[in-house]
Design an enzyme around this catalytic site. Structure first.
Site, short mmCIF file in Angstrom:
data_model
loop_
_atom_site.label_atom_id
_atom_site.label_comp_id
_atom_site.label_asym_id
_atom_site.label_seq_id
_atom_site.Cartn_x
_atom_site.Cartn_y
_atom_site.Cartn_z
N GLU A 15 -2.58 11.10 44.89
CA GLU A 15 -2.89 12.64 44.59
C GLU A 15 -2.30 12.37 43.17
O GLU A 15 -0.67 11.96 43.29
CB GLU A 15 -1.58 13.08 45.72
CG GLU A 15 -1.02 14.11 45.88
CD GLU A 15 0.26 14.25 46.42
OE1 GLU A 15 0.79 15.36 47.17
OE2 GLU A 15 0.45 13.48 47.77
N ALA B 290 3.93 10.05 45.89
CA ALA B 290 2.32 10.63 46.58
C ALA B 290 1.72 9.40 47.02
O ALA B 290 2.15 8.39 46.57
CB ALA B 290 2.36 10.89 44.78
N THR B 291 0.72 9.93 47.72
CA THR B 291 0.05 9.20 48.75
C THR B 291 -1.28 8.20 47.99
O THR B 291 -2.00 9.42 47.02
CB THR B 291 -0.49 10.15 50.17
OG1 THR B 291 0.45 11.69 50.59
CG2 THR B 291 -1.37 9.56 50.93
N ALA B 292 -1.39 7.08 47.81
CA ALA B 292 -2.38 7.19 47.66
C ALA B 292 -3.41 6.15 48.76
O ALA B 292 -2.58 5.91 49.41
CB ALA B 292 -2.75 6.22 46.80
N GLY C 256 2.31 10.12 52.40
CA GLY C 256 1.87 10.90 53.97
C GLY C 256 0.75 9.31 54.33
O GLY C 256 -0.36 9.42 54.96
#
Length: 260
Positions: free
Chosen positions: A53, A37-39, A169
């Protein structure tokens, strides 16, 4: 006899370099981060904001129970990407180190000291047999004498940033930071930029799927952005993005008209 690829030995061993100088298991750990997940994190003159996210895979999960920004100490927080179970171990270790420092010296641990300790642990897991590299990267942010924002890599390397993203991302978010970040950015614009960068990486951004927290030099205590404020920021961003898309379409049509 089954065919064994030449690199198989280097592939399986944690502590053996390949002929071209790579540790394959470290590369695989980085791949886990790239699929995570994007951070994102954004620093401004008087504070830092983290946005992550939240991949909620079932409607039966309580969104409020699914935390992705972890408090290390009052003045330090971490946002992970990759294998969350690995990240949890690193977060627990960071909390322990922060408590030990506070009990030993009677003051909050400097973020740079804590980042180095966590990265020493990560590096050790690339060097010894019987362990594997941590399949997680952390954004570690906080304030001491000034706001600070670090990225920690599965290899044990770390970097300080003004604005940074990790996870699936990363490329999209970093492109947005390159375009919109400025050194004199303020609190509201920094929070908005972090949410914009994260929203651009999501197919359907919603307030339920995003978590935001920030800290300022004045208070030196992390705060989570309330749901109402997050929805307000997100609606403004989505409206601006929609207007930009309309303008681009109009420009395209005007160029088309000139060609006929």
């Amino acid at each position: 006899m089954a065919f064994v690829p030449p690199q198989a030995g280097y592939d399986r061993a944690i502590t053996v370099f390949s002929p071209d100088g790579r540790l394959f298991q470290v590369n695989y750990a980085r791949e886990a981060v790239k699929r995570g997940a994007t951070a994102v994190g954004v620093k401004w003159k008087d504070g830092v904001v983290l946005a992550v996210e939240k991949r909620i895979t079932s409607k039966l999960i309580e969104p409020s129970s699914y935390e992705k920004i972890f408090l290390i100490d009052d003045h330090i927080a971490a946002a992970p990407s990759g294998i969350i179970a690995d990240a949890r171990v690193l977060v627990d270790r960071a909390r322990l180190e922060a408590q030990i420092y506070r009990l030993t010296y009677g003051e909050p641990v400097p973020l740079t000291v804590l980042v180095k300790k966590i990265c020493d642990l990560k590096q050790a897991h690339t060097q010894y047999g019987g362990v594997r590299p941590f399949g997680a990267a952390l954004l570690m942010a906080g304030v001491n004498e000034k706001p600070e924002l670090f990225e920690t890599d599965p290899s044990g390397a770390y970097f300080e940033w003004k604005a940074v993203a990790i996870g699936s991302g990363r490329n999209t978010a970093m492109a947005i930071f390159e375009e919109h970040y400025r050194d004199d950015i303020g609190k509201d614009d920094a929070i908005k930029l972090a949410i914009l960068a994260l929203a651009k990486t999501l197919e359907e951004p919603t307030a339920e799927g995003i978590e935001v927290a920030y800290i300022t030099m004045d208070e030196k205590r992390w705060k989570k952005l309330p749901r109402e404020e997050l929805e307000k920021y997100l609606n403004e961003i989505l409206q601006e993005v929609k207007e930009e898309e309309v303008e681009e379409k109009q420009e395209d049509y005007s160029e088309l008209d000139q060609n006929y």
